[in-house]
Design a protein around this motif. Structure first.
Motif, PDB file in Angstrom:
ATOM      1  N   LYS A  33      10.176  11.279  -0.140  1.00  0.00           N
ATOM      2  CA  LYS A  33       8.941  11.750  -0.779  1.00  0.00           C
ATOM      3  C   LYS A  33       8.659  10.756  -1.913  1.00  0.00           C
ATOM      4  O   LYS A  33       9.474  10.625  -2.842  1.00  0.00           O
ATOM      5  N   VAL A  34       7.572  10.039  -1.786  1.00  0.00           N
ATOM      6  CA  VAL A  34       7.297   8.955  -2.737  1.00  0.00           C
ATOM      7  C   VAL A  34       6.817   9.538  -4.066  1.00  0.00           C
ATOM      8  O   VAL A  34       5.874  10.331  -4.104  1.00  0.00           O
ATOM      9  N   ASP A  35       7.485   9.142  -5.134  1.00  0.00           N
ATOM     10  CA  ASP A  35       7.032   9.523  -6.473  1.00  0.00           C
ATOM     11  C   ASP A  35       6.102   8.420  -7.007  1.00  0.00           C
ATOM     12  O   ASP A  35       4.965   8.684  -7.391  1.00  0.00           O
ATOM     13  N   ILE A  36       6.614   7.175  -6.968  1.00  0.00           N
ATOM     14  CA  ILE A  36       5.854   6.023  -7.483  1.00  0.00           C
ATOM     15  C   ILE A  36       5.873   4.909  -6.433  1.00  0.00           C
ATOM     16  O   ILE A  36       6.921   4.598  -5.862  1.00  0.00           O
ATOM     17  N   ALA A  37       4.699   4.309  -6.198  1.00  0.00           N
ATOM     18  CA  ALA A  37       4.634   3.047  -5.432  1.00  0.00           C
ATOM     19  C   ALA A  37       4.241   1.968  -6.437  1.00  0.00           C
ATOM     20  O   ALA A  37       3.663   2.280  -7.481  1.00  0.00           O
ATOM     21  N   SER A  38       4.572   0.700  -6.159  1.00  0.00           N
ATOM     22  CA  SER A  38       4.020  -0.352  -7.034  1.00  0.00           C
ATOM     23  C   SER A  38       3.293  -1.363  -6.159  1.00  0.00           C
ATOM     24  O   SER A  38       3.625  -1.552  -4.986  1.00  0.00           O
ATOM     25  N   LEU A  39       2.280  -1.990  -6.746  1.00  0.00           N
ATOM     26  CA  LEU A  39       1.422  -2.916  -5.994  1.00  0.00           C
ATOM     27  C   LEU A  39       1.896  -4.354  -6.177  1.00  0.00           C
ATOM     28  O   LEU A  39       2.398  -4.728  -7.240  1.00  0.00           O
ATOM     29  N   ASN A  40       1.706  -5.147  -5.134  1.00  0.00           N
ATOM     30  CA  ASN A  40       2.049  -6.576  -5.152  1.00  0.00           C
ATOM     31  C   ASN A  40       0.920  -7.362  -4.497  1.00  0.00           C
ATOM     32  O   ASN A  40       0.215  -6.828  -3.633  1.00  0.00           O
ATOM     33  N   PRO A  41       0.784  -8.677  -4.828  1.00  0.00           N
ATOM     34  CA  PRO A  41      -0.257  -9.468  -4.167  1.00  0.00           C
ATOM     35  C   PRO A  41      -0.147  -9.457  -2.644  1.00  0.00           C
ATOM     36  O   PRO A  41      -1.150  -9.529  -1.945  1.00  0.00           O
ATOM     37  N   VAL A  42       1.089  -9.329  -2.104  1.00  0.00           N
ATOM     38  CA  VAL A  42       1.234  -9.327  -0.643  1.00  0.00           C
ATOM     39  C   VAL A  42       0.456  -8.169  -0.011  1.00  0.00           C
ATOM     40  O   VAL A  42       0.010  -8.266   1.135  1.00  0.00           O
ATOM     41  N   ASP A  43       0.238  -7.078  -0.769  1.00  0.00           N
ATOM     42  CA  ASP A  43      -0.489  -5.927  -0.211  1.00  0.00           C
ATOM     43  C   ASP A  43      -1.926  -6.325   0.131  1.00  0.00           C
ATOM     44  O   ASP A  43      -2.417  -6.019   1.215  1.00  0.00           O
ATOM     45  N   PHE A  44      -2.593  -7.013  -0.830  1.00  0.00           N
ATOM     46  CA  PHE A  44      -3.991  -7.352  -0.515  1.00  0.00           C
ATOM     47  C   PHE A  44      -4.068  -8.554   0.432  1.00  0.00           C
ATOM     48  O   PHE A  44      -5.026  -8.696   1.187  1.00  0.00           O
ATOM     49  N   LYS A  45      -3.016  -9.397   0.439  1.00  0.00           N
ATOM     50  CA  LYS A  45      -3.017 -10.522   1.394  1.00  0.00           C
ATOM     51  C   LYS A  45      -2.866  -9.994   2.825  1.00  0.00           C
ATOM     52  O   LYS A  45      -3.543 -10.440   3.741  1.00  0.00           O
ATOM     53  N   LEU A  46      -1.968  -9.022   3.015  1.00  0.00           N
ATOM     54  CA  LEU A  46      -1.805  -8.414   4.350  1.00  0.00           C
ATOM     55  C   LEU A  46      -3.090  -7.722   4.778  1.00  0.00           C
ATOM     56  O   LEU A  46      -3.549  -7.861   5.905  1.00  0.00           O
ATOM     57  N   ARG A  47      -3.684  -6.970   3.841  1.00  0.00           N
ATOM     58  CA  ARG A  47      -4.893  -6.204   4.160  1.00  0.00           C
ATOM     59  C   ARG A  47      -6.059  -7.117   4.531  1.00  0.00           C
ATOM     60  O   ARG A  47      -6.858  -6.817   5.410  1.00  0.00           O
ATOM     61  N   SER A  48      -6.124  -8.288   3.858  1.00  0.00           N
ATOM     62  CA  SER A  48      -7.254  -9.196   4.104  1.00  0.00           C
ATOM     63  C   SER A  48      -7.112  -9.926   5.438  1.00  0.00           C
ATOM     64  O   SER A  48      -8.084 -10.414   5.989  1.00  0.00           O
ATOM     65  N   GLY A  49      -5.889 -10.001   5.965  1.00  0.00           N
ATOM     66  CA  GLY A  49      -5.653 -10.681   7.235  1.00  0.00           C
ATOM     67  C   GLY A  49      -5.211 -12.128   7.077  1.00  0.00           C
ATOM     68  O   GLY A  49      -4.909 -12.788   8.068  1.00  0.00           O
ATOM     69  N   ILE A  50      -5.103 -12.639   5.817  1.00  0.00           N
ATOM     70  CA  ILE A  50      -4.755 -14.065   5.669  1.00  0.00           C
ATOM     71  C   ILE A  50      -3.293 -14.354   6.008  1.00  0.00           C
ATOM     72  O   ILE A  50      -2.913 -15.502   6.162  1.00  0.00           O
ATOM     73  N   LEU A  51      -2.474 -13.306   6.133  1.00  0.00           N
ATOM     74  CA  LEU A  51      -1.063 -13.537   6.499  1.00  0.00           C
ATOM     75  C   LEU A  51      -0.818 -13.293   7.989  1.00  0.00           C
ATOM     76  O   LEU A  51       0.314 -13.089   8.414  1.00  0.00           O
TER      77      LEU A  51
END
Ligand SMILES: NC(=O)c1ccc[n+]([C@@H]2O[C@H](COP(=O)([O-])OP(=O)(O)OC[C@H]3O[C@@H](n4cnc5c(N)ncnc54)[C@H](OP(=O)(O)O)[C@@H]3O)[C@@H](O)[C@H]2O)c1
Length: 316
Positions: A33-51
């Motif tokens: 059960k996730v209490d906290i997630a943290s964001l990283n640049p890889v998240d938006f790079k994966l989402r954008s499709g550039i990886l």
């Protein structure tokens, strides 16, 4: 459960909060059960499709990799963990898994226990950013007391962890960051700070044992004049040209070029937990947001407007 998902690659507008099935713990996995997630640049790079060249995440995909929370179920063949235990880790986004969700199911190879002295916020900040710093400086570069290291992106999540680690090792540290963060980088242990908005670090009259280009600000060719004869250059953006440079360097000199790709495992996470408990690594948490603010936070990260880590409070 609620999760921040995307069904196609694109900018932040493809992110949606949706009700999706809660993942069950498969063999060798725990459900957390996730209490906290943290964001990283890889998240938006994966989402954008550039990886895409590294593999295509299964879609719909959940955004986010890093998390901290509490075990709610054990899959078959899981040993050494119990329901109710606090753990942190990283999911494998290529399977469509993500941490900006109320639950994750994840292999025990990708988690570690959270020590009592470490908060969920701090634990969630460690896997990708501090893991990259630890693997680079200790496992790849074997940075030693008295050696010199230059760290670009020293005010960022990866670079600041690297400065703090290098300080604990007793290296001589030159940090590179923007004007607004010069005092911060000095405060976490850099001996010298170069403001990249004023002067390029490639033009200073000094050679380093290790150059950790956390900001991927140049290539091996751009860095090698600033490396000592046995120096090592590590870059966090592994492009094809960098692999070619690495091969050429291996064939023609004692200097090394390493295109870096993080390999997370539970042993690495356990080392990070100890470093955080000992206050060697103290992540700078700039804000704690809700799931409904993940899209706008990824936009600000992509635009370079975030200093430090953004935590997402998932549990109510
Ligand atoms: N390959 C891998 O496995 C791997 C793993 C982890 C991270 N990464 C990559 O590593 C990079 C850094 O990640 P992060 O989480 O630390 O990002 P971050 O928190 O956004 O930090 C980026 C930093 O780069 C600095 N910067 C920007 N342009 C620069 C330049 N020309 N010279 C020197 N510094 C510059 C910024 O400084 P100011 O804000 O002070 O201007 C900022 O501190 C990202 O591209 C990420 O995707 C790769």
């Amino acid at each position: 459960m609620q999760a921040v998902i995307y069904e196609r690659f694109g900018d932040e507008s493809v992110l949606l909060i949706r009700e999706i099935p809660t993942p069950r713990a498969a063999t060798g996995q725990v459900q957390v059960k996730v209490d906290i997630a943290s964001l990283n640049p890889v998240d938006f790079k994966l989402r954008s499709g550039i990886l895409r060249m590294l593999g295509r995440p299964r879609r719909p995909a959940i955004t986010g990799k890093d998390f901290a929370g509490e075990i709610t179920a054990l899959g078959q063949d899981v040993q050494g963990y119990a329901v109710g235990q606090r753990v942190f880790g990283s999911v494998d986004p290529m399977c469509g898994d993500g941490s900006c969700a109320q639950f994750v199911s994840v292999s025990t190879d990708l988690i570690a226990p959270i020590p009592d002295a470490v908060s969920d916020e701090v634990a969630a900040c460690l896997p990708v950013a501090s893991g990259t710093a630890l693997q680079t400086l200790v496992d790849i570069a074997h940075l030693r007391h008295g050696q010199s290291v230059l760290i670009t992106g020293a005010s960022g999540a990866v670079g600041a962890s690297a400065v703090q680690l290098a300080r604990s090792i007793g290296a001589r540290i030159t940090g590179v960051c923007g004007t607004a963060n010069v005092d911060y980088v000095r405060s976490i242990g850099a001996d010298h700070v170069i403001d990249y908005k004023v002067a390029g670090w490639q033009y200073i009259d000094e050679r380093f044992d290790v150059i950790f280009d956390a900001a991927a600000s140049t290539t091996f060719s751009g860095a090698k004049a600033r490396l000592g004869p046995n120096g090592i250059y590590v870059n966090t953006m592994p492009r094809p040209a960098l692999f070619l440079e690495a091969l050429m360097a291996r064939l023609s000199s004692r200097q090394r070029c390493v295109p870096f790709l993080l390999k997370t495992n539970s042993a690495l996470l356990e080392r990070l937990a100890t470093l955080a408990a000992d206050k060697v690594i103290v992540p700078h948490i700039s804000e704690v947001i809700g799931l409904d603010q993940v899209a706008s936070a990824q936009r600000r990260m992509r635009e370079g407007k975030v200093h430090g880590k953004i935590c997402v409070r998932v549990a109510a």
